[in-house]
Design a protein around this motif. Sequence first.
Motif, mmCIF file in Angstrom:
data_model
loop_
_atom_site.group_PDB
_atom_site.id
_atom_site.type_symbol
_atom_site.label_atom_id
_atom_site.label_comp_id
_atom_site.label_asym_id
_atom_site.label_seq_id
_atom_site.Cartn_x
_atom_site.Cartn_y
_atom_site.Cartn_z
ATOM 1 N N HIS A 1 0.822 -1.210 0.000
ATOM 2 C CA HIS A 1 0.000 0.000 0.000
ATOM 3 C C HIS A 1 0.851 1.254 0.000
ATOM 4 C CE1 HIS A 1 0.728 -0.830 4.278
ATOM 5 N NE2 HIS A 1 0.455 0.437 4.542
ATOM 6 N N GLY A 2 0.219 2.353 -0.257
ATOM 7 C CA GLY A 2 0.935 3.637 -0.281
ATOM 8 C C GLY A 2 -0.058 4.759 -0.497
ATOM 9 N N GLY A 3 0.388 5.966 -0.332
ATOM 10 C CA GLY A 3 -0.536 7.089 -0.509
ATOM 11 C C GLY A 3 0.194 8.392 -0.469
ATOM 12 N N LEU A 4 -0.546 9.417 -0.223
ATOM 13 C CA LEU A 4 0.056 10.738 -0.089
ATOM 14 C C LEU A 4 -0.932 11.706 0.515
ATOM 15 C CD1 LEU A 4 1.012 12.547 -3.447
ATOM 16 C CD2 LEU A 4 -1.266 12.242 -2.638
ATOM 17 N N ALA A 5 -0.412 12.877 0.893
ATOM 18 C CA ALA A 5 -1.288 13.906 1.432
ATOM 19 C C ALA A 5 -0.917 15.253 0.812
ATOM 20 C CB ALA A 5 -1.145 13.976 2.946
ATOM 21 N N PHE A 6 -1.936 15.974 0.395
ATOM 22 C CA PHE A 6 -1.726 17.337 -0.100
ATOM 23 C C PHE A 6 -2.078 18.312 1.013
ATOM 24 C CE2 PHE A 6 -2.730 15.266 -4.192
ATOM 25 C CZ PHE A 6 -1.686 15.746 -4.957
ATOM 26 N N GLY A 7 -1.345 19.396 1.107
ATOM 27 C CA GLY A 7 -1.706 20.462 2.046
ATOM 28 C C GLY A 7 -2.782 21.328 1.406
ATOM 29 N N LEU A 8 -3.993 21.229 1.941
ATOM 30 C CA LEU A 8 -5.109 21.938 1.320
ATOM 31 C C LEU A 8 -4.939 23.461 1.400
ATOM 32 C CD1 LEU A 8 -7.951 21.748 0.007
ATOM 33 C CD2 LEU A 8 -8.899 21.911 2.302
ATOM 34 N N ASP A 9 -4.503 23.945 2.559
ATOM 35 C CA ASP A 9 -4.401 25.400 2.737
ATOM 36 C C ASP A 9 -3.413 26.008 1.743
ATOM 37 O OD1 ASP A 9 -5.994 25.233 5.285
ATOM 38 O OD2 ASP A 9 -4.263 24.053 5.852
ATOM 39 N N ARG A 10 -2.268 25.356 1.623
ATOM 40 C CA ARG A 10 -1.259 25.884 0.705
ATOM 41 C C ARG A 10 -1.716 25.810 -0.746
ATOM 42 N NH1 ARG A 10 4.521 23.543 2.239
ATOM 43 N NH2 ARG A 10 3.987 23.563 4.422
ATOM 44 N N LEU A 11 -2.391 24.696 -1.064
ATOM 45 C CA LEU A 11 -2.893 24.540 -2.431
ATOM 46 C C LEU A 11 -3.821 25.700 -2.770
ATOM 47 C CD1 LEU A 11 -3.431 22.714 -4.986
ATOM 48 C CD2 LEU A 11 -5.308 21.708 -3.698
ATOM 49 N N ILE A 12 -4.714 25.998 -1.846
ATOM 50 C CA ILE A 12 -5.679 27.078 -2.102
ATOM 51 C C ILE A 12 -4.981 28.427 -2.142
ATOM 52 C CG2 ILE A 12 -7.708 28.256 -1.135
ATOM 53 C CD1 ILE A 12 -8.650 25.422 -0.385
ATOM 54 N N MET A 13 -4.028 28.608 -1.251
ATOM 55 C CA MET A 13 -3.274 29.859 -1.245
ATOM 56 C C MET A 13 -2.636 30.107 -2.626
ATOM 57 S SD MET A 13 -0.150 30.878 1.270
ATOM 58 C CE MET A 13 1.345 30.480 0.449
#
Length: 602
Positions: free
Chosen positions: A529-541
Motif C-alpha cells: 500500500h501507499g498514498g500521499l497527502a496534499f496540504g489543502l491550505d497551501r494549495l488554495i493559497m
Amino acid sequence: MRSQYCGALNASHINQEVTLCGWVDGRRDHGGVIFIDLRDREGVVQVVFDPDGKENFALADKVRGEYVLQVTGKVRARAAATVNPNMPTGEIEVYGTALTILNEAKTIPFPLDGYTTVGEETRLKYRFLDLRRAEMQKNLRFRSKVTSAIRNYLDRNGFLDVETPILTRATPEGARDYLVPSRTHDGKFFALPQSPQLFKQLLMVAGYDRYYQIAKCFRDEDLRADRQPEFTQIDIETSFMSQEQIMEVTEGMFRELFKDLLNIEFAEIKHMPFSEAIAKYGSDKPDMRIPLQLVDIKDLVTEVEFKVFAGPANDPKSRVTALKVPGGNEKLTRKQIDDYTKFVSIYGAKGLAYIKVNDKSDLEEGLQSPIVKNLPVPVRAAILERVGAENGDLIFFGADKHKIVTEALGALRCKLGADLNLYTTEWAPLWVVDFPMFEDDDKGGWTSIHHPFTSPSCTPEQLVASPGDALSRAYDLVLNGTELGGGSVRIHSPEMQQAVFQILGISPEEQREKFGFLLDALSYGAPPHGGLAFGLDRLIMLMVGASSIRDVIAFPKTQSAACVMTDAPGTVDELQLRELHIRLRNQKKAADTATESPEYGM
Ligand code: ASP
C-alpha cells in the motif's frame, strides 16, 4: 426571509420583485434619494429608496454601516450613465419598496475597505468582520469549490471517505505533538494527530483500499510564514497500486482541480530525482519557473591556492558551486550584490564571491571580481566554460559545507528569480522522487526524511548495512517552489518495519510500546500500500494567489500559535486541573491569570 443573494442579481432579474437580506456596505444620500449598498456572502447590490416610499425612506435614512436589513424591491436597469462596470451587479439596482431593520450594529473597529491600514492582529481579533470583506468571501467560496471538486474526483475514482480519531497516540511526522491530558487515566495523555498516517495504513490492512479524508492535522512547531499549528490535508491511501499508479491518480486530481477551477492545463509533469534537485536547484522543492541553475565546480578548484575555494573543494562534506545570472552584470548593482551577501549569511554563508564577465576573450582584464586574481587563468577559463558564461553575465559562488552552499545558493536562486522577475511560466509543477531514506541527525544517528513507515527501494539487509545510501519510495508534488503534497509507498512487512525502527534507534521494547499495534497489523496480512497527502491550505493559497496562508483559512492562528479572537489558549480553573491530575510548575504565572478557587489554592 430572502429570495436571492444580493451578489447573485444581474440583468436577467430585471422587473422581478426580490427580497434580499444583508449588511449595509455603504449608504449615500443623493439629493433626496438614498442609496444603500447591500452586501451578503455573494457580493453587493445597490438599493435605492426615494421619498415616495415614505416610511421606508425614513427608515433608510436611519440605517448605518453594517446594519442588517431585509429589503424587498424591484430589480431595474440602471440608467446608462450610472452603470458601474467595476461591480458585478453594476448594470442593475433594486428599487426598494419595503425595508426592515433586522439588527443594528455598532461602528466597526476598522473600515472593511481600509483593512490594510490596521494590523493583521486586529483583523484576526475581529475575524467575524474581516470575513465580510470581498477578498475573504472570494477565498472561502473558492476553498469550498476546491473541497467539493476533490470529493467529486475521489468519489468517482472509488475512494471512500473515512474519519480517523483526533484523540490518539503520537504519529511521528517529525514535529512536536499537541497533547491532551486524560481525566480517566491519571498521568496519561492523548496526542492530536500530526497526520492520519497510521490509521490510514491500518485501514489498508483492514481492506478498505482507496481511502481519503479531508483531515485536520496538528503540529506544534515554531511557526514559519506559511505554517499553521492546525492545518488541513487531503489525505489519501491506496492498496495494490504501484508508485507510478499512485502518482498518476493523485496527479489526475491535481490536474482536474486546475482545469476545472482555473482553466489551466499542465503539460507533462517531470519526475526529478532528489539528487538532481539538490545539485541543480539547491532545494528539494525547486521552483521550476526560474531558469537559473547551480553548477558544481569543485573538481576545477582543488589545486588552487585560494583557500576559500580549495578548502571546501578538498573536503568530501563540502560543495563549491557557481550560479550564473545571464546579463547580471548590468542588472545587479553593487548595493544589490551587498544585499545578497547579507541574504546568504542567513543560511550560514560567510560571503558571496562573484565574477562579472565583461569580456570573456580577455581572461586577464575582462573579468571583474574581488576573487579572480586568486584563480589561475586556466581555472578561470574552465569555470566560464563549465557555466557557459557570456559577456555581461555575473557568476556567484558558494564554497562551504554542502548544506550551507545548497541552502544559500538555492535560496539566492529563488530570490534572484523574484527580484529580477526571471519567471518563464506562471505555473511549474514537478514531482521530486528518489529521496534518501534517512539523514544524519548530527548526533551520530539517523532520522527519516519522510516518515518511518516509508518503504526503501532495497532489502532490509542492504538497508541496515548502509542506511545513508538507501533511497526511499517517496515522492513530493511541488508547485512553484512550494511542496504541495508528499507521500510514499509504505513498508508492509514487519521485518522491514523493524529494520527501519532499529536504524532510527528505537529499541525493540519501545517499538512494542509505541507501535505494537502497527507491527501486529503488518503481520496479519497487510497488502502492499501507499498514498500521499496534499496540504489543502497551501494549495488554495497558490490557486487564489493569496500572500498568506491565513487568508484562506476562516479562523487561523497568529504566528505565535494563538487565537486572538477567542483568546485561546486560555487558562483553566484549578478544579479542572485537578480532575486532569495536573499541577502547574509555573505556579506564580498561572496564579496570576487563572480563575482560582480558594479551596484548591496553589
Ligand atoms: N502522512 C504524510 C504527511 O503528513 C503524508 C503521507 O505519507 O501520506 O506528510
